[in-house]
Design an enzyme around this catalytic site. Structure first.
Site, mmCIF file in Angstrom:
data_model
loop_
_atom_site.group_PDB
_atom_site.id
_atom_site.type_symbol
_atom_site.label_atom_id
_atom_site.label_comp_id
_atom_site.label_asym_id
_atom_site.label_seq_id
_atom_site.Cartn_x
_atom_site.Cartn_y
_atom_site.Cartn_z
ATOM 1 N N ASN A 104 -53.220 11.867 -4.542
ATOM 2 C CA ASN A 104 -52.924 12.087 -3.123
ATOM 3 C C ASN A 104 -53.806 13.234 -2.625
ATOM 4 O O ASN A 104 -54.643 13.765 -3.369
ATOM 5 C CB ASN A 104 -51.443 12.393 -2.913
ATOM 6 C CG ASN A 104 -50.981 13.596 -3.728
ATOM 7 O OD1 ASN A 104 -51.764 14.454 -4.122
ATOM 8 N ND2 ASN A 104 -49.683 13.663 -3.985
ATOM 9 N N ASP B 91 -44.146 4.758 0.183
ATOM 10 C CA ASP B 91 -44.439 6.162 -0.108
ATOM 11 C C ASP B 91 -45.638 6.645 0.699
ATOM 12 O O ASP B 91 -45.673 7.806 1.143
ATOM 13 C CB ASP B 91 -44.696 6.340 -1.602
ATOM 14 C CG ASP B 91 -44.865 7.800 -1.986
ATOM 15 O OD1 ASP B 91 -43.861 8.532 -1.927
ATOM 16 O OD2 ASP B 91 -45.983 8.211 -2.326
#
EC number: 3.1.2.2
Length: 325
Positions: A9, A198
């Site tokens: 991420n 997510d």
């Protein structure tokens, strides 16, 4: 498998959705194996629910993820699977637990996808294990029903929203379900859906606080209906609650079966994700207070606060119990 840069991420850690996808794959493998362990119709195990899972520590690029699964309870038509995720630093050999999750699967016939088959029973070491599993089964069954009944909300665009309001950070992602997203039955893998959820939750959290963010936990994810190949899914997320250091984001998935399907759009999946804000050094940062404007937003904030306090109390009780032992 080893964690690579495309698993990361923006904070530089492994994406929470990537870990959720690995957890679901492990659960699907062991459930499908078990449900086909006796003579009968061949089947594939489909994900029905994921219980709350906490992200205990971050996993880094270059580390090896080891995902292990165990069947802990079977009812007539469902399988409970416990999944643990360990990370290993292959340079030092250091290992740590990063996730624990409980998932529920149902076996669907390969010949008729609408037919739920019976699950072969497992042998329990103690009678108490079966009783405890049955209690968990009844609790999740009731919660799934309650969640489905309140799933009528939609997210509408807001014109010129103010910062730190619900409308300012809300986000949606549209995805066409292709063959690579699907199981042998032609329905979406639960892990694919969770990864998209997510991602959307992460966008909402980042928009709200304008910092690096990471997934802290995921409340129960309920899979209400199957999503077929060729559907267009809309994954929507909105902020519901903020504490001093965390954000709760409601995420739901709606499916539009527009290829050879006369059916109208329907709610397929719903869940709550919790995120925390981090500095560049990885230290927790204060979260801006969510500004609620409408009565519905205020109601959802209070509901989120109730879940937050309940989880906090449960965690404190577990810590006290561990200290006494």
């Amino acid at each position: 498998r080893i964690m690579r840069p495309d698993d990361a991420n923006i904070a530089g850690n492994v994406h929470g959705g990537t870990i959720l996808k690995m957890i679901e794959e492990a659960g699907a493998i062991i459930s499908t194996r078990h449900c086909n362990s006796q003579a009968g119709e061949p089947c594939v195990a489909a994900l029905a629910r994921v219980e709350r899972t906490d992200f205990l520590s971050p996993m880094c690029i270059g580390e090896v993820a080891n995902v292990s699964a165990e069947i802990t309870y079977t009812s007539r038509h469902s399988v409970e699977v416990q999944v643990n995720v360990m990370s290993e630093n292959i340079l030092t050999g250091a290992k740590k637990m990063t996730n624990k999750a409980t998932l529920w699967y149902v076996p669907l016939s390969l010949k008729n996808v609408n037919k739920v088959l019976e699950v072969p029973p497992i042998q329990y070491a103690r009678k108490e294990q079966e009783d405890e599993g049955k209690k968990r089964y009844e609790e999740q069954k009731l919660d799934r029903l309650e969640t489905k009944q309140r799933n009528g909300d939609v997210i509408l665009p807001v014109i010129n929203p103010e910062p730190h309001t619900v409308g300012y950070s809300q986000s949606s992602l549209i995805h066409l379900v292709g063959p690579s997203d699907c199981t042998l039955l032609g329905f979406v893998h639960g892990g694919v859906t969770m990864k998209l959820m997510d991602e959307v939750a992460g966008i909402v959290a980042a928009r709200h606080c304008k910092t690096n963010i990471v997934t802290a936990s995921v409340d129960a994810i309920n899979f209400h209906e199957k999503i077929k190949k060729g559907c267009v899914i809309t994954v929507s997320g909105r902020m519901t609650f903020t504490s001093n250091k965390s954000m709760e984001i409601e995420v739901f998935v709606d499916a539009d079966p527009f290829v050879d399907e006369p059916r109208e759009r329907y709610r397929a999946v719903s869940a709550f994700f919790t995120y925390v804000s981090l500095s560049k050094e990885g230290k927790p940062l204060p979260v801006p207070q969510l500004l609620t404007e409408t009565e519905d937003e205020k109601r959802r904030f209070e509901e989120g606060k109730g879940r937050y306090l309940q989880t906090k109390a449960k965690r404190q009780a577990q810590m006290q119990q561990a200290a006494q032992q």
